[in-house]
Design a protein around this motif. Structure first.
Motif, PDB file in Angstrom:
ATOM      1  N   VAL A  95      50.051  24.143 -50.061  1.00 39.66           N
ATOM      2  CA  VAL A  95      50.262  23.348 -48.849  1.00 39.66           C
ATOM      3  C   VAL A  95      50.578  24.272 -47.676  1.00 39.66           C
ATOM      4  O   VAL A  95      51.538  25.037 -47.724  1.00 39.66           O
ATOM      5  CB  VAL A  95      51.415  22.342 -49.040  1.00 39.66           C
ATOM      6  N   GLY A  96      49.764  24.191 -46.623  1.00 41.54           N
ATOM      7  CA  GLY A  96      50.042  24.974 -45.427  1.00 41.54           C
ATOM      8  C   GLY A  96      51.236  24.416 -44.684  1.00 41.54           C
ATOM      9  O   GLY A  96      51.468  23.208 -44.665  1.00 41.54           O
ATOM     10  N   PHE A 122      53.865  22.656 -56.242  1.00 43.83           N
ATOM     11  CA  PHE A 122      53.488  22.930 -54.857  1.00 43.83           C
ATOM     12  C   PHE A 122      53.867  24.351 -54.466  1.00 43.83           C
ATOM     13  O   PHE A 122      54.973  24.816 -54.740  1.00 43.83           O
ATOM     14  CB  PHE A 122      54.161  21.929 -53.919  1.00 43.83           C
ATOM     15  N   HIS A 123      52.903  25.020 -53.849  1.00 43.89           N
ATOM     16  CA  HIS A 123      53.132  26.371 -53.326  1.00 43.89           C
ATOM     17  C   HIS A 123      52.956  26.310 -51.815  1.00 43.89           C
ATOM     18  O   HIS A 123      51.891  25.935 -51.320  1.00 43.89           O
ATOM     19  CB  HIS A 123      52.123  27.353 -53.938  1.00 43.89           C
ATOM     20  N   ILE A 124      54.009  26.649 -51.080  1.00 42.89           N
ATOM     21  CA  ILE A 124      53.993  26.552 -49.621  1.00 42.89           C
ATOM     22  C   ILE A 124      53.440  27.848 -49.017  1.00 42.89           C
ATOM     23  O   ILE A 124      53.918  28.938 -49.339  1.00 42.89           O
ATOM     24  CB  ILE A 124      55.401  26.277 -49.069  1.00 42.89           C
ATOM     25  N   VAL A 125      52.420  27.699 -48.162  1.00 47.30           N
ATOM     26  CA  VAL A 125      51.780  28.849 -47.519  1.00 47.30           C
ATOM     27  C   VAL A 125      51.996  28.748 -46.006  1.00 47.30           C
ATOM     28  O   VAL A 125      51.474  27.835 -45.364  1.00 47.30           O
ATOM     29  CB  VAL A 125      50.274  28.895 -47.818  1.00 47.30           C
ATOM     30  N   PRO A 126      52.768  29.656 -45.404  1.00 47.39           N
ATOM     31  CA  PRO A 126      53.026  29.580 -43.958  1.00 47.39           C
ATOM     32  C   PRO A 126      51.824  30.031 -43.126  1.00 47.39           C
ATOM     33  O   PRO A 126      51.032  30.868 -43.562  1.00 47.39           O
ATOM     34  CB  PRO A 126      54.213  30.533 -43.773  1.00 47.39           C
ATOM     35  N   TYR A 127      51.690  29.462 -41.934  1.00 44.40           N
ATOM     36  CA  TYR A 127      50.691  29.918 -40.970  1.00 44.40           C
ATOM     37  C   TYR A 127      51.240  29.678 -39.574  1.00 44.40           C
ATOM     38  O   TYR A 127      52.192  28.923 -39.381  1.00 44.40           O
ATOM     39  CB  TYR A 127      49.351  29.200 -41.177  1.00 44.40           C
ATOM     40  N   LEU A 135      42.482  27.096 -36.547  1.00 40.60           N
ATOM     41  CA  LEU A 135      41.060  26.823 -36.770  1.00 40.60           C
ATOM     42  C   LEU A 135      40.531  27.620 -37.958  1.00 40.60           C
ATOM     43  O   LEU A 135      39.690  27.133 -38.711  1.00 40.60           O
ATOM     44  CB  LEU A 135      40.258  27.137 -35.512  1.00 40.60           C
ATOM     45  N   SER A 136      41.046  28.831 -38.137  1.00 45.05           N
ATOM     46  CA  SER A 136      40.640  29.643 -39.286  1.00 45.05           C
ATOM     47  C   SER A 136      41.104  29.011 -40.593  1.00 45.05           C
ATOM     48  O   SER A 136      40.367  28.953 -41.580  1.00 45.05           O
ATOM     49  CB  SER A 136      41.222  31.056 -39.152  1.00 45.05           C
ATOM     50  N   VAL A 137      42.343  28.517 -40.593  1.00 50.44           N
ATOM     51  CA  VAL A 137      42.896  27.868 -41.790  1.00 50.44           C
ATOM     52  C   VAL A 137      42.092  26.625 -42.143  1.00 50.44           C
ATOM     53  O   VAL A 137      41.730  26.400 -43.309  1.00 50.44           O
ATOM     54  CB  VAL A 137      44.379  27.498 -41.570  1.00 50.44           C
ATOM     55  N   ILE A 138      41.777  25.808 -41.141  1.00 48.61           N
ATOM     56  CA  ILE A 138      41.065  24.552 -41.396  1.00 48.61           C
ATOM     57  C   ILE A 138      39.650  24.808 -41.896  1.00 48.61           C
ATOM     58  O   ILE A 138      39.172  24.135 -42.819  1.00 48.61           O
ATOM     59  CB  ILE A 138      41.050  23.683 -40.125  1.00 48.61           C
ATOM     60  N   ARG A 144      42.625  29.720 -49.388  1.00 50.57           N
ATOM     61  CA  ARG A 144      44.022  30.175 -49.450  1.00 50.57           C
ATOM     62  C   ARG A 144      44.988  29.007 -49.388  1.00 50.57           C
ATOM     63  O   ARG A 144      46.079  29.047 -49.945  1.00 50.57           O
ATOM     64  CB  ARG A 144      44.293  31.148 -48.295  1.00 50.57           C
ATOM     65  N   ILE A 145      44.589  27.954 -48.686  1.00 51.47           N
ATOM     66  CA  ILE A 145      45.398  26.748 -48.511  1.00 51.47           C
ATOM     67  C   ILE A 145      44.543  25.545 -48.894  1.00 51.47           C
ATOM     68  O   ILE A 145      43.377  25.457 -48.507  1.00 51.47           O
ATOM     69  CB  ILE A 145      45.874  26.621 -47.050  1.00 51.47           C
ATOM     70  N   ASP A 146      45.120  24.621 -49.664  1.00 52.60           N
ATOM     71  CA  ASP A 146      44.370  23.443 -50.102  1.00 52.60           C
ATOM     72  C   ASP A 146      44.423  22.301 -49.094  1.00 52.60           C
ATOM     73  O   ASP A 146      43.438  21.589 -48.913  1.00 52.60           O
ATOM     74  CB  ASP A 146      44.902  22.951 -51.456  1.00 52.60           C
ATOM     75  N   LEU A 147      45.572  22.120 -48.472  1.00 50.49           N
ATOM     76  CA  LEU A 147      45.690  21.015 -47.529  1.00 50.49           C
ATOM     77  C   LEU A 147      46.787  21.258 -46.504  1.00 50.49           C
ATOM     78  O   LEU A 147      47.684  22.070 -46.707  1.00 50.49           O
ATOM     79  CB  LEU A 147      45.914  19.688 -48.264  1.00 50.49           C
ATOM     80  N   LEU A 148      46.655  20.561 -45.387  1.00 51.86           N
ATOM     81  CA  LEU A 148      47.641  20.595 -44.312  1.00 51.86           C
ATOM     82  C   LEU A 148      48.073  19.170 -44.016  1.00 51.86           C
ATOM     83  O   LEU A 148      47.317  18.230 -44.249  1.00 51.86           O
ATOM     84  CB  LEU A 148      47.036  21.201 -43.037  1.00 51.86           C
ATOM     85  N   VAL A 149      49.269  19.019 -43.475  1.00 51.53           N
ATOM     86  CA  VAL A 149      49.745  17.692 -43.085  1.00 51.53           C
ATOM     87  C   VAL A 149      50.217  17.756 -41.647  1.00 51.53           C
ATOM     88  O   VAL A 149      51.015  18.620 -41.282  1.00 51.53           O
ATOM     89  CB  VAL A 149      50.914  17.228 -43.985  1.00 51.53           C
TER      90      VAL A 149
END
Length: 299
Positions: A95-96, A122-127, A135-138, A144-149
């Motif tokens: 999770v980002g 759940f593994h928390i990934v900071p950005y 935009l790179s993450v999305i 590297r990240i499965d989803l954002l909220v």
């Protein structure tokens, strides 16, 4: 996990007769005898001596019974360990998390489901909340990240990922401490007349574009200043330093300690939800379906 013949043999010995073993196994005595004959034939030894008084183990039978009991215990323990390993390993959801889009939103949503679905971890990934990084993450969701909220209402963002709507945030206005409006409980549109109001740059978010146009047409006295297409921590710092007001969300009330978030007498809200890859893995698909089902139950 043990062969059927060996399990029948162990049951016969424990019960002391074919008929008693047959009752325990819910089969006929003839079926039990057939399994025993097959086992002795396969091993090439005599395991039992039959008599009117019951059965008596031969030397080979005693040896097989002793080792068979060990094998049975090992098999049962192996099955238990396999089940435990399944729960321990689980499925990890990455999770980002950022200042404006914290992972805590999803964690709070998942809390009542945690006990029912223990395999999900759940593994928390900071950005960082910069245009380039978000935009790179999305565009690389699933790597590297499965989803954002968060409140991802940009056309660019929504075109690059799948989206599950979770609810709505209320549009508010943040004022620096010491600003004349900061002490108010609620603001009106007329309160904003003559004020500099910073908001997202128009052209990429349909709902905010509509809001922007409405302000220009009906309240031209409000001096709108455009920030970038996306907010970051510097946006909040700038408002505090210049004394400008900021169009914000109720969910961001604690972002900056020197800004006071105030409700306004309007009905403008912004959807928020989960962003995930347009080609998600089976694990992510199943996770999203669990969230959807949970939301249906709570309606």
């Amino acid at each position: 996990m043990l062969s059927q013949q060996l399990q029948v043999f162990l049951q016969v010995v424990d019960c002391g007769s074919f008929s008693k073993a047959a009752k325990q196994l819910f089969v006929t005595p003839a079926s039990v005898m057939k399994h025993m004959n097959t086992l002795e034939s396969r091993l090439g030894v005599t395991l039992l001596k039959r008599s009117n008084q019951g059965i008596e183990l031969t030397a080979a039978g005693k040896s097989l019974y002793k080792d068979g009991k060990k094998l049975l215990a090992f098999a049962e323990n192996a099955a238990a360990r396999a089940k435990k390993a399944e729960h321990t390993e689980g499925i990890t959801i990455r999770v980002g998390s950022s200042l404006l889009n914290p992972s805590s939103v999803l964690m709070d949503l998942w809390a009542p489901l945690r006990e029912k679905y223990p395999k999900y971890k759940f593994h928390i990934v900071p950005y960082e909340d910069t245009k380039e990084q978000i935009l790179s993450v999305i565009s690389s969701l699933g790597e590297r990240i499965d989803l954002l909220v968060g409140a991802f209402n940009s056309r660019t963002m929504r075109e690059a990922a799948s989206y599950l709507n979770l609810g709505e945030y209320r549009l508010c206005v943040a004022a620096p401490q010491g600003h004349p409006l900061a002490a108010r409980k609620e603001l009106t549109m007329r309160d904003l007349h003559g004020e500099h109001l910073m908001m997202v740059k128009s052209g990429d978010t349909e709902l905010l574009d509509h809001f922007h146009n409405m302000m220009n047409m009906t309240h031209p006295q409000i001096l709108i200043e455009e920030a970038g297409y996306y907010y970051d921590k510097d946006t909040f710092n700038s408002c505090e330093q210049t004394g400008s007001l900021l169009l914000t969300l109720d969910a961001w009330a604690s972002i900056h300690p020197s800004l006071i978030t105030l409700p306004v007498c309007w009905d403008y809200k912004i959807p928020y939800g989960i962003l995930y890859s347009k080609q998600p893995s089976e694990d992510i698909k199943n996770f999203i379906e669990i969230i959807k089902a949970s939301m249906q139950l709570t309606k």
